[in-house]
Design a protein around this motif. Structure first.
Motif, PDB file in Angstrom:
ATOM      1  N   UNK A   1      17.539  -6.998   7.812  1.00  0.00           N
ATOM      2  CA  UNK A   1      16.991  -6.993   9.178  1.00  0.00           C
ATOM      3  C   UNK A   1      16.476  -8.370   9.596  1.00  0.00           C
ATOM      4  N   UNK A   2      16.207  -9.225   8.602  1.00  0.00           N
ATOM      5  CA  UNK A   2      15.727 -10.572   8.937  1.00  0.00           C
ATOM      6  C   UNK A   2      16.864 -11.532   9.273  1.00  0.00           C
ATOM      7  N   UNK A   3      18.116 -11.126   9.052  1.00  0.00           N
ATOM      8  CA  UNK A   3      19.251 -11.988   9.371  1.00  0.00           C
ATOM      9  C   UNK A   3      19.131 -12.490  10.806  1.00  0.00           C
ATOM     10  N   UNK A   4      19.466 -13.774  11.007  1.00  0.00           N
ATOM     11  CA  UNK A   4      19.371 -14.338  12.354  1.00  0.00           C
ATOM     12  C   UNK A   4      20.468 -13.794  13.255  1.00  0.00           C
TER      13      UNK A   4
ATOM     14  N   UNK B   1      17.788   4.478   0.968  1.00  0.00           N
ATOM     15  CA  UNK B   1      17.859   3.596   2.145  1.00  0.00           C
ATOM     16  C   UNK B   1      16.923   4.095   3.245  1.00  0.00           C
ATOM     17  N   UNK B   2      16.087   3.187   3.758  1.00  0.00           N
ATOM     18  CA  UNK B   2      15.151   3.590   4.801  1.00  0.00           C
ATOM     19  C   UNK B   2      15.745   3.325   6.187  1.00  0.00           C
ATOM     20  N   UNK B   3      15.074   3.855   7.208  1.00  0.00           N
ATOM     21  CA  UNK B   3      15.569   3.737   8.581  1.00  0.00           C
ATOM     22  C   UNK B   3      15.479   2.292   9.068  1.00  0.00           C
ATOM     23  N   UNK B   4      16.432   1.888   9.863  1.00  0.00           N
ATOM     24  CA  UNK B   4      16.379   0.562  10.473  1.00  0.00           C
ATOM     25  C   UNK B   4      15.125   0.488  11.347  1.00  0.00           C
ATOM     26  N   UNK B   5      14.344  -0.566  11.158  1.00  0.00           N
ATOM     27  CA  UNK B   5      13.130  -0.737  11.951  1.00  0.00           C
ATOM     28  C   UNK B   5      11.873  -0.170  11.325  1.00  0.00           C
ATOM     29  N   UNK B   6      12.064   0.694  10.312  1.00  0.00           N
ATOM     30  CA  UNK B   6      10.926   1.404   9.719  1.00  0.00           C
ATOM     31  C   UNK B   6       9.866   0.459   9.140  1.00  0.00           C
ATOM     32  N   UNK B   7      10.327  -0.611   8.486  1.00  0.00           N
ATOM     33  CA  UNK B   7       9.374  -1.518   7.839  1.00  0.00           C
ATOM     34  C   UNK B   7       9.404  -2.915   8.451  1.00  0.00           C
ATOM     35  N   UNK B   8      10.152  -3.064   9.545  1.00  0.00           N
ATOM     36  CA  UNK B   8      10.445  -4.404  10.051  1.00  0.00           C
ATOM     37  C   UNK B   8       9.207  -5.172  10.522  1.00  0.00           C
TER      38      UNK B   8
END
Lengths: 473, 95
Positions: free
Chosen positions: A134-137, A404-411
């Protein structure tokens, strides 16, 4: 039979028997990437011209030789931290958005010498900073098993490319779990070799005392084939060591498997625990001796890692100055302005955070309390493992406390994201090898079993993983 | 919570430009991460055991001689620089 389902061994067999050509297989993969990758987001760049040229070359070798290496003509993907000459290499960061690799990494040279076909460069958290991509630019890689969830990270693109049949195998890089955790989330086999087993020349450095390149594949056998091509001493990486890979196969009978109680504590998803315990039971039924072990200093591993890794990262990232390569911001009056503005513009939030933590921990006045203390704790963790390996052959435990957790869950919470690495980082601190093996599923989400071995015993890990793979089928 | 001045001081050491908003977020994030690091204080003191260290990395040096590399490599490396003139990399004034 779908060509895209075949393993390295099966493709090799097909090439030998002239059932299909490398160009056909490569085109099938390229077609599938075109069809599915807009949804998955495994690739940052697809190197179609390179792949087709390599496939044609491979077909010539296949046609003219009786014996050719297992990887010849087999299409793979490469984590975008690893240099492939003449191709873009972004390391997932805006800093390197337009950077063209000036030479091949040693591992890439090895693959090319074996006739590999490179399909493209895969998405990752910038410089490896993250556990979900999720940190990918550039984009978030989706988990092929459930597209609302992350593929894991930082080698999330590599793992997803295999799970989505967009590559037969991949190279990843693991500093705190970046091969094993995405392998677990995507249901593929991933090996993080012993520190020093594989050359890091030509890889963007994250934590130089922790980084290792390793194989990601559909099967244990495939991972072994790739590992045997990339390990060994390289004069261009002073930390690489000369070591002999033993082909000796292990038997489950009498195998001493350590199960550390600290890995089965609070925070472990009960469904994950069930799958891992089941794998341990299967090993026991097949003659393995299960030994309860303890790694008392494991509870300090995460804090220890998040001092050491950002400290090393802040030093490694000092090379990005807007002068030699990468993004450059020329507005401003003097050289210092170029440094400060280029770095401010090129680095994303997580890169900045780690540079700041590392700079803080290394700064005068705090060095003893943070970095020096963390190095001491690192020795304690290493000692724990050394004590345990006097009693056991391998260790079994989960790769990740959760699937695998949800996209955005820990962002939005960096500390919560760091906790995703809790079961994998201790190996990097100790320099030990570990493998993630698909061990079961919670609904459609894969769960990986982590098999940890003693220093330079990749052969034992792979052999045990091969036996477990058959048992868990 | 670590102060704004402290954040700016570290950013200066790190040669990093941060926006107003980034400084604020950094204060919050750094504070919670540094708090977590306090856990290390609870760790016992390390005393060397009897085990041999199998990861011991030896200092390696190579012979001091010129290794021929293709000219294309040097060209590729210089070409990567954002600002060049002929085969030189251009930089701004230091002062």
């Amino acid at each position: 039979m779908d060509i895209l389902d075949l393993t390295i061994t099966q493709l090799h067999d097909g090439f030998v028997k002239k059932q299909f050509t490398s160009v056909e297989v490569t085109k099938a993969y390229l077609d599938n990437i075109k069809k599915t990758d807009s949804e998955i987001g495994a690739y940052l760049s697809v190197t179609e011209d390179l792949a087709l040229a390599q496939a044609k070359k491979a077909d010539k070798i296949i046609a003219s030789k009786k014996d050719f290496p297992s990887l010849t003509g087999v299409p793979c993907s490469i984590k975008d931290a690893i240099l492939v000459e003449g191709e873009k290499c972004t390391a997932g960061s805006k800093m390197l958005e337009n950077y063209i690799a000036p030479y091949d990494a040693t591992v890439i040279k090895n693959l090319k010498n074996n006739g590999a076909v490179i399909l493209g460069k895969t998405n990752m958290d910038p410089f490896g900073f993250g556990s979900s991509t999720e940190n990918s630019a550039f984009k978030v890689t989706k988990n092929p098993h459930d597209k609302t969830r992350v593929a894991g990270g930082s080698s999330g693109g590599s793992a997803a490319s295999i799970a989505a049949n967009e590559a037969c195998y991949a190279l990843g890089e693991d500093t705190g779990g970046s091969i094993r955790q995405p392998s677990s989330f995507c249901g593929v086999v991933g090996l993080k070799p012993t520190y020093g087993a594989v050359s890091r020349h030509g890889v963007f450095a994250y934590g130089s005392s922790l980084d290792q390149i390793g194989p990601m594949a559909k099967t244990v056998e495939d991972a072994k084939i790739i590992f045997k091509v990339i390990f060994g001493k390289d004069p261009l990486d002073a930390t690489s060591v000369d070591y002999k890979f033993s082909n000796q196969e292990s038997s489950m009978k009498g195998m001493r498997i350590g199960v550390p109680k600290e890995y089965f504590a609070k925070g472990l998803d009960p469904e994950v625990e069930k799958i891992i315990k089941n794998a341990i039971n299967r090993a026991k039924e097949n003659g393995a001796k299960i030994v309860d072990i303890s790694l008392p200093n494991l509870k300090f591993a995460l804090a220890c890692y998040y001092v050491i890794a950002p400290s090393e990262a802040s030093a490694n990232l000092a090379r990005f100055d807007g002068i030699k390569y990468g993004l450059s911001e020329q507005a401003g009056k003097d050289l210092l302005d170029v440094y400060v503005k280029s770095r401010g513009k090129g680095f994303g939030a997580e890169e900045k955070r780690r540079i700041m933590i590392g700079t803080y921990a290394l700064s005068s006045g705090y060095y003893d309390a943070y970095y020096k203390k963390a190095e001491e704790v690192r020795q304690l963790i290493k000692q724990d493992f050394q004590n345990v390996f006097e009693k056991v052959d391998v260790i079994f435990c989960p790769v990740s406390p959760v699937p695998a957790f949800k996209i955005g869950e820990k962002a939005d919470d960096p500390l919560l994201m760091y906790l995703a690495d809790i079961y994998t980082i201790s190996l990097n601190l100790a320099g030990l090898p570990g493998l993630s093996l698909p061990a079961g599923k919670i609904d459609k989400l894969p769960v990986g079993l982590q098999i940890i071995g003693n220093y330079f015993e990749e052969n034992k890990i792979l052999s045990v993983a091969g036996l477990m793979e058959k048992m868990l089928l | 919570m670590i102060s704004k001045e402290e954040v700016l001081g570290i950013a200066k050491l790190a040669r990093l430009e941060l926006s107003e908003k980034e400084v604020e977020k950094m204060q919050k994030d750094l504070s919670s991460i540094l708090d977590y690091f306090n856990l290390l204080k609870k760790a016992p003191k390390f005393t060397k055991g009897k085990q041999e260290d199998k990861t011991q990395i030896e200092t390696t040096t190579r012979e001091d001689k010129i290794i021929e590399k293709p000219a294309s490599l040097a060209n590729n490396l210089v070409q990567s620089a954002p600002d060049t003139q002929e085969r030189y990399i251009k930089v701004k004034n230091i002062f």
